[in-house]
Design an enzyme around this catalytic site. Structure first.
Site, PDB file in Angstrom:
ATOM      1  N   HIS A   3      -3.996  11.211   5.557  1.00 18.23           N
ATOM      2  CA  HIS A   3      -2.965  10.390   6.216  1.00 18.23           C
ATOM      3  C   HIS A   3      -2.209  11.089   7.339  1.00 18.23           C
ATOM      4  O   HIS A   3      -1.471  10.440   8.094  1.00 18.23           O
ATOM      5  CB  HIS A   3      -1.962   9.861   5.189  1.00 18.23           C
ATOM      6  CG  HIS A   3      -1.422  10.887   4.243  1.00 18.23           C
ATOM      7  ND1 HIS A   3      -0.744  12.020   4.657  1.00 18.23           N
ATOM      8  CD2 HIS A   3      -1.457  10.949   2.887  1.00 18.23           C
ATOM      9  CE1 HIS A   3      -0.377  12.723   3.603  1.00 18.23           C
ATOM     10  NE2 HIS A   3      -0.823  12.106   2.512  1.00 18.23           N
TER      11      HIS A   3
ATOM     12  N   ASP B  99      -2.396  -0.304   6.540  1.00 21.58           N
ATOM     13  CA  ASP B  99      -3.375  -0.756   5.549  1.00 21.58           C
ATOM     14  C   ASP B  99      -2.917  -2.032   4.854  1.00 21.58           C
ATOM     15  O   ASP B  99      -3.736  -2.896   4.508  1.00 21.58           O
ATOM     16  CB  ASP B  99      -3.642   0.351   4.521  1.00 21.58           C
ATOM     17  CG  ASP B  99      -4.484   1.477   5.096  1.00 21.58           C
ATOM     18  OD1 ASP B  99      -4.895   1.366   6.270  1.00 21.58           O
ATOM     19  OD2 ASP B  99      -4.725   2.467   4.382  1.00 21.58           O
TER      20      ASP B  99
ATOM     21  N   ASP C 188       0.849  -1.183   0.000  1.00 22.85           N
ATOM     22  CA  ASP C 188       0.000   0.000   0.000  1.00 22.85           C
ATOM     23  C   ASP C 188       0.887   1.237   0.000  1.00 22.85           C
ATOM     24  O   ASP C 188       2.065   1.179   0.402  1.00 22.85           O
ATOM     25  CB  ASP C 188      -0.931   0.016   1.215  1.00 22.85           C
ATOM     26  CG  ASP C 188      -1.980   1.114   1.109  1.00 22.85           C
ATOM     27  OD1 ASP C 188      -2.827   1.034   0.205  1.00 22.85           O
ATOM     28  OD2 ASP C 188      -1.940   2.065   1.905  1.00 22.85           O
TER      29      ASP C 188
ATOM     30  N   HIS D 168      -5.389   6.922   7.288  1.00 18.87           N
ATOM     31  CA  HIS D 168      -4.736   5.977   6.401  1.00 18.87           C
ATOM     32  C   HIS D 168      -3.247   5.904   6.730  1.00 18.87           C
ATOM     33  O   HIS D 168      -2.628   6.904   7.076  1.00 18.87           O
ATOM     34  CB  HIS D 168      -4.905   6.415   4.940  1.00 18.87           C
ATOM     35  CG  HIS D 168      -6.297   6.232   4.412  1.00 18.87           C
ATOM     36  ND1 HIS D 168      -6.593   5.381   3.373  1.00 18.87           N
ATOM     37  CD2 HIS D 168      -7.464   6.783   4.796  1.00 18.87           C
ATOM     38  CE1 HIS D 168      -7.889   5.418   3.127  1.00 18.87           C
ATOM     39  NE2 HIS D 168      -8.440   6.264   3.984  1.00 18.87           N
TER      40      HIS D 168
ATOM     41  N   GLU E 186      -5.844  18.608   1.636  1.00 15.74           N
ATOM     42  CA  GLU E 186      -6.738  17.465   1.430  1.00 15.74           C
ATOM     43  C   GLU E 186      -6.021  16.143   1.690  1.00 15.74           C
ATOM     44  O   GLU E 186      -6.583  15.222   2.286  1.00 15.74           O
ATOM     45  CB  GLU E 186      -7.294  17.473   0.011  1.00 15.74           C
ATOM     46  CG  GLU E 186      -8.166  18.676  -0.319  1.00 15.74           C
ATOM     47  CD  GLU E 186      -7.341  19.896  -0.741  1.00 15.74           C
ATOM     48  OE1 GLU E 186      -6.088  19.819  -0.721  1.00 15.74           O
ATOM     49  OE2 GLU E 186      -7.970  20.916  -1.090  1.00 15.74           O
TER      50      GLU E 186
ATOM     51  N   GLU F 100       0.881   5.838   0.388  1.00 15.70           N
ATOM     52  CA  GLU F 100       0.220   7.114   0.640  1.00 15.70           C
ATOM     53  C   GLU F 100       0.893   8.154  -0.247  1.00 15.70           C
ATOM     54  O   GLU F 100       2.089   8.029  -0.570  1.00 15.70           O
ATOM     55  CB  GLU F 100       0.309   7.526   2.114  1.00 15.70           C
ATOM     56  CG  GLU F 100      -0.369   6.564   3.076  1.00 15.70           C
ATOM     57  CD  GLU F 100      -1.860   6.422   2.851  1.00 15.70           C
ATOM     58  OE1 GLU F 100      -2.475   7.352   2.278  1.00 15.70           O
ATOM     59  OE2 GLU F 100      -2.410   5.372   3.236  1.00 15.70           O
TER      60      GLU F 100
END
Length: 235
Positions: free
Chosen positions: A57, A155, A7, A150, A52, A9
């Site tokens: 995260h 994750d 995963d 997140h 945003e 970010e």
């Protein structure tokens, strides 16, 4: 079979418009069992973090300022994932960012045939239903109570459990309990202390352990059954 659950970010939604990776989390699984080996790095994106993305995260400009560039960790990353399948939820998003960073670092893109998209699997198993990571956690009873924001490694750890459920992998673990991780653990996530429901872990034998085992078997004698087995597996 070895697979890597992965995963990321990012600073936004589109690498073609200058968005960059800020975190990579990878979890090694072998035959659907979590081994305990992970790859986890925060990255300096060389650009400001939009509000945003920060809301998603929580990775700030100040936190990422002293983190390495992707080019500084690319060899370690590629070494960890090897040539094994990559298990990713909504894989098109993550692979677009990874391939953009790999291109920037002068490396080849990830081969499409090695990508396993759990979102595609979930949509086939549960058509017409919500198939986000949170929705799948609720459906399969995987704890994500500690997932307030997140995080790539967190994750990926959750996705390893979801992937096992999606593919029936947990059936093979019934009654086996939980094994301790072997000496190959590279880093540990705090999420493991927070109550994530984990798959049983397996301890992989080291090269030294295998060599000592062969030496022990050799002492038994040439006609020992184990010697025949070792010879057959090495031919």
């Amino acid at each position: 079979m070895r697979e890597i659950v992965l995963d990321t970010e990012t600073t936004g939604l589109d690498p073609q418009r200058g968005d960059r990776l800020v975190e990579i989390g990878c979890v090694e699984i072998v035959n659907r069992f979590v081994t305990g080996r992970v790859f986890h790095r925060y990255l300096n994106p060389e650009r400001a973090m939009p509000a945003e993305a920060f809301a998603v995260h929580g990775l700030s400009d100040a936190f990422l300022a002293d983190k390495p560039l992707f080019a500084a960790v690319v060899d370690e990353f590629l070494g960890f994932i090897g040539e094994d399948p990559l298990v990713i939820h909504n894989a098109a998003f993550d692979t677009a960012f990874l391939n953009a960073e790999l291109k920037r670092a002068g490396r080849a893109p990830l081969a499409p045939e090695r990508i396993v998209d759990t979102l595609t699997i979930a949509r086939r198993r549960h058509p017409g239903q919500q198939n986000s990571l949170d929705a799948l956690c609720a459906r399969y009873g995987v704890s994500n109570a500690h997932r307030t924001k997140h995080g790539a490694l967190l994750d990926a750890e959750i996705l390893a459990d979801i992937y096992a459920e999606l593919t029936g992998g947990k059936q093979s673990s019934l009654g086996l309990g939980e094994f301790s991780a072997g000496s190959g653990v590279e880093t540990k996530s705090e999420s493991r202390k927070a109550g994530v429901q984990r798959l049983p872990r397996i301890a992989l034998a080291t090269a030294d352990e295998r060599a000592r085992h062969r030496a022990f078997i050799a002492e038994i004698g040439e006609k020992a059954l184990w010697n025949a087995y070792i010879q057959a597996t090495e031919e």
